[in-house]
Design a protein around this motif. Structure first.
Motif, PDB file in Angstrom:
ATOM      1  N   THR A   7      57.241   9.879  23.988  1.00  0.00           N
ATOM      2  CA  THR A   7      55.991   9.756  24.720  1.00  0.00           C
ATOM      3  C   THR A   7      54.834   9.418  23.821  1.00  0.00           C
ATOM      4  O   THR A   7      54.906   9.539  22.612  1.00  0.00           O
ATOM      5  CB  THR A   7      55.652  11.086  25.429  1.00  0.00           C
ATOM      6  N   VAL A  12      54.329   3.639  22.218  1.00  0.00           N
ATOM      7  CA  VAL A  12      53.827   2.335  22.643  1.00  0.00           C
ATOM      8  C   VAL A  12      53.468   1.495  21.429  1.00  0.00           C
ATOM      9  O   VAL A  12      53.796   0.307  21.355  1.00  0.00           O
ATOM     10  CB  VAL A  12      52.618   2.481  23.583  1.00  0.00           C
ATOM     11  N   GLU A  65      54.057   9.850  30.183  1.00  0.00           N
ATOM     12  CA  GLU A  65      55.414   9.879  29.667  1.00  0.00           C
ATOM     13  C   GLU A  65      56.056   8.505  29.767  1.00  0.00           C
ATOM     14  O   GLU A  65      55.896   7.810  30.754  1.00  0.00           O
ATOM     15  CB  GLU A  65      56.256  10.890  30.435  1.00  0.00           C
ATOM     16  N   TYR A  66      56.782   8.132  28.723  1.00  0.00           N
ATOM     17  CA  TYR A  66      57.502   6.872  28.652  1.00  0.00           C
ATOM     18  C   TYR A  66      58.974   7.178  28.470  1.00  0.00           C
ATOM     19  O   TYR A  66      59.345   7.943  27.592  1.00  0.00           O
ATOM     20  CB  TYR A  66      57.017   6.029  27.465  1.00  0.00           C
ATOM     21  N   MET A 100      52.257  -2.661  28.670  1.00  0.00           N
ATOM     22  CA  MET A 100      52.444  -1.379  28.002  1.00  0.00           C
ATOM     23  C   MET A 100      51.163  -0.918  27.315  1.00  0.00           C
ATOM     24  O   MET A 100      50.823   0.266  27.356  1.00  0.00           O
ATOM     25  CB  MET A 100      53.604  -1.464  27.008  1.00  0.00           C
ATOM     26  N   GLU A 104      48.939   2.519  28.270  1.00  0.00           N
ATOM     27  CA  GLU A 104      48.626   3.538  27.278  1.00  0.00           C
ATOM     28  C   GLU A 104      47.129   3.739  27.110  1.00  0.00           C
ATOM     29  O   GLU A 104      46.653   4.865  26.998  1.00  0.00           O
ATOM     30  CB  GLU A 104      49.258   3.186  25.935  1.00  0.00           C
ATOM     31  N   ALA A 107      45.549   5.739  30.336  1.00  0.00           N
ATOM     32  CA  ALA A 107      46.569   6.649  30.854  1.00  0.00           C
ATOM     33  C   ALA A 107      46.044   7.770  31.739  1.00  0.00           C
ATOM     34  O   ALA A 107      46.761   8.266  32.602  1.00  0.00           O
ATOM     35  CB  ALA A 107      47.351   7.252  29.695  1.00  0.00           C
ATOM     36  N   VAL A 117      56.356   6.285  33.145  1.00  0.00           N
ATOM     37  CA  VAL A 117      56.603   4.864  32.911  1.00  0.00           C
ATOM     38  C   VAL A 117      58.035   4.691  32.420  1.00  0.00           C
ATOM     39  O   VAL A 117      58.446   5.336  31.455  1.00  0.00           O
ATOM     40  CB  VAL A 117      55.601   4.288  31.882  1.00  0.00           C
ATOM     41  N   ALA A 119      60.496   1.906  30.865  1.00  0.00           N
ATOM     42  CA  ALA A 119      60.499   0.595  30.212  1.00  0.00           C
ATOM     43  C   ALA A 119      61.925   0.074  30.136  1.00  0.00           C
ATOM     44  O   ALA A 119      62.828   0.781  29.698  1.00  0.00           O
ATOM     45  CB  ALA A 119      59.903   0.697  28.815  1.00  0.00           C
TER      46      ALA A 119
END
Length: 183
Positions: A7, A12, A65-66, A100, A104, A107, A117, A119
């Motif tokens: 995250t 990113v 959160e990614y 992206m 970020e 956010a 998110v 990816a």
């Protein structure tokens, strides 16, 4: 749940740095962002300098959160989180990079709306997200907590537009008490 996720800005920035290098920059591309599974992670624990933060998914959302598309299924997020899925055919896709970075840098409103998110820039992985949503090239897809696809966009979308769309979802209107139903 026993999965971990990468995250925050470090993830990113690592992706963006890798994409910039892949597009002809002078720096060698960094190793792909990996989800740490070997050792237990503590919320907020920072590894080596510049390493992405690794936290447990069941921690309260205090950051956007990614997740990689291969690390979570749609069923795991059903009725828990809204999902913004960002697809591309390669991590070097300029639209993917722009989206992206936009997610970020803006956010806060997404965090307030329980967004995660996902990816997916590796078509060869054939993730469950890619199989179900069938993107073509770059694609941004917004999914509500009930698992329904609410928006599909073939180009990057500003966070303000994503937030406006989410605020019109019936479940979001219920959460905020704006259903328009008289008592």
């Amino acid at each position: 749940m026993n999965r971990f996720l990468v995250t925050g800005a470090a993830a990113v920035l690592a992706m963006v740095a890798g994409q910039a290098a892949a597009m002809g920059g002078s720096a060698p591309p960094p190793a792909p962002v990996q989800v740490e599974r070997a050792a237990p992670a503590r919320p907020g624990h920072e590894g080596a300098a510049g390493a992405p933060t690794v936290v447990r998914r069941d921690t309260p959302a205090t950051h956007l959160e990614y997740l990689l598309a291969t690390e979570v299924t749609p069923e795991e997020l059903l009725f828990r989180r809204r999902v913004v899925v960002v697809f591309a055919d390669t991590p070097a896709d300029p639209a993917f990079t722009a989206q992206m970075v936009a997610l970020e840098t803006q956010a806060g409103p997404l965090i307030d709306r329980d967004v995660v998110v996902i990816a997916d820039s590796e078509p060869a992985d054939a993730s469950i997200w890619r199989q179900r949503l069938k993107p073509n090239g770059f694609s941004l897809i917004v999914i509500d907590k009930d698992g329904q696809v609410k928006q599909r966009k073939p180009s990057p979308w500003d966070v303000r537009e994503i937030v406006r769309a989410i605020d019109k979802f019936p479940l979001r209107r219920q959460e905020t008490g704006r259903m328009g139903v008289a008592p």
